[in-house]
Design an enzyme around this catalytic site. Structure first.
Site, PDB file in Angstrom:
ATOM      1  N   GLU A 238       0.857  -1.223  -0.121  1.00  0.00           N
ATOM      2  CA  GLU A 238       0.151   0.041   0.094  1.00  0.00           C
ATOM      3  C   GLU A 238       1.013   1.480   0.008  1.00  0.00           C
ATOM      4  O   GLU A 238       0.651   2.363  -0.700  1.00  0.00           O
ATOM      5  CB  GLU A 238      -0.939  -0.093   1.223  1.00  0.00           C
ATOM      6  CG  GLU A 238      -1.908  -1.052   1.177  1.00  0.00           C
ATOM      7  CD  GLU A 238      -3.130  -0.624   0.240  1.00  0.00           C
ATOM      8  OE1 GLU A 238      -3.291   0.582  -0.173  1.00  0.00           O
ATOM      9  OE2 GLU A 238      -4.033  -1.754   0.042  1.00  0.00           O
ATOM     10  N   SER A 239       1.883   1.364   0.747  1.00  0.00           N
ATOM     11  CA  SER A 239       2.588   2.535   0.985  1.00  0.00           C
ATOM     12  C   SER A 239       3.985   2.590   0.946  1.00  0.00           C
ATOM     13  O   SER A 239       4.805   3.426   1.232  1.00  0.00           O
ATOM     14  CB  SER A 239       2.221   3.230   2.388  1.00  0.00           C
ATOM     15  OG  SER A 239       2.598   2.585   3.621  1.00  0.00           O
TER      16      SER A 239
END
Length: 338
Positions: free
Chosen positions: A240-241
């Site tokens: 995700e990040s």
């Protein structure tokens, strides 16, 4: 993009570290640097979302039931409620009803010139509205008894409005950083602290995370608390990040676990707070695991929304979601993100 946003939020700290307070002349240059960087970048949040991001955001609501007057995805949406919700996720405030939504942005002459993310409105006065996704199709909340879905643009729209640009302005904003070389005492960004790139600068001031080790205790605690598969939370954070707690996507997903604002509100967490974000993501994944019975389907629901998984009775046929699930499962199986 997220690194730039974090830099902006830490400008005062950077200025203090870059220019010793005892050197008045250089302090003036520091203030000039801050003002020039701020002007060059502009409002990063406002300029980052695109029409394609609107389509991605809208896909997460596929399968939500139509409810006349509905504005809450948890209970149902009508056509204008869907449009308002999607654009609200991207930080764009739209009017509540379709006839007013059909007046925002700029007009697009015909469907042939429409781009993904444009609003397509129908009727005179307007009584229905959807989000164009290309190829003569749109995502919309059709009518009572039906769910939010992908459908054909069934007639010539009476209005087509472009609210978001086709491409992000972030790249062009970055090009404006070249003007910083004219600042007194700061011939280039590399003079700040010996860093020779913006990436090095973000790393020095802690904008980017050091990797999974910084959050391993949070992952372990939440995994044990909610009975999740070992390594799942770390693998999701990586995908995700890339373990960046300051990350903000073009679609508006925030923080380490990239939680949408509406979802974060429903979970009662601050998505930009790693401790709260990990706990919220763990609860969400546990719920998806209980609902769908497998890790791949839980991941698909986390990425595309549970409505999409129900609609397609499996992993939705979105390239982004399929690649997302494939990547995380590969990392889990190899132990890379454990």
């Amino acid at each position: 993009m997220s690194g730039i946003q974090a830099i902006m939020s830490r400008m005062a700290e950077i200025n203090a570290l870059v220019v010793p307070s005892t050197r008045a002349a250089e302090s003036t240059s520091s203030s000039e640097f801050a003002a020039t960087l701020s002007g060059a970048l502009g409002d990063a949040n406002a300029g980052s979302a695109t029409g394609a991001d609107a389509v991605t955001a809208a896909q997460k609501y596929i399968g939500v039931p139509y409810v006349w007057g509905g504005t809450d995805p948890a209970t149902g949406l009508d056509c204008s409620g869907l449009v308002q919700q999607v654009y609200g996720d991207l930080g764009v405030d739209l009017p509540r009803v379709s006839r007013d939504q059909a007046k925002v942005g700029t007009a697009v002459p015909s469907l042939d010139q429409a781009k993904p993310g444009d609003l397509v409105a129908f009727g005179s006065p307007v009584h229905h509205i959807g989000i164009y996704i290309g190829d003569g199709k749109m995502i919309h909340a059709p009518e009572a008894g039906q769910d939010v879905k992908v459908g054909k643009v069934y007639e010539t729209p009476t209005a087509i409005r472009r609210v978001l640009p086709e491409t992000s302005s972030s790249t062009s904003s970055l090009s404006n950083l070249s003007g910083l070389s004219n600042l007194s005492g700061l011939s280039s960004l590399s003079n700040l602290t010996g860093a020779d790139s913006l990436t090095a600068l973000t790393g020095k001031y802690g904008v980017s995370s050091g990797g999974s080790s910084a959050y391993s205790a949070l992952f372990t605690q939440a995994t044990q608390k909610y009975g999740l598969p070992t390594g799942l939370l770390s693998a999701v954070a990586k995908a995700e990040s890339n373990y960046n707690p300051n990350a903000v996507s073009g679609a508006g997903a925030q923080g380490l676990m990239q939680i949408m604002p509406a979802t974060a509100k429903g979970l009662g967490v601050d998505a930009m707070n790693p401790t709260q974000a990990v706990d919220g993501a763990a609860r969400l994944l546990k719920s998806h695991l209980e609902t769908f019975g497998s890790v791949p389907l839980a991941l698909a629901a986390y990425n595309a929304g549970p409505g999409a998984v129900r609609k397609y009775d499996g992993i939705p046929p979105y390239n982004e979601t399929q690649n997302y699930v494939r990547k995380i499962m590969a990392n889990l199986n190899s132990g890379v993100a454990a």
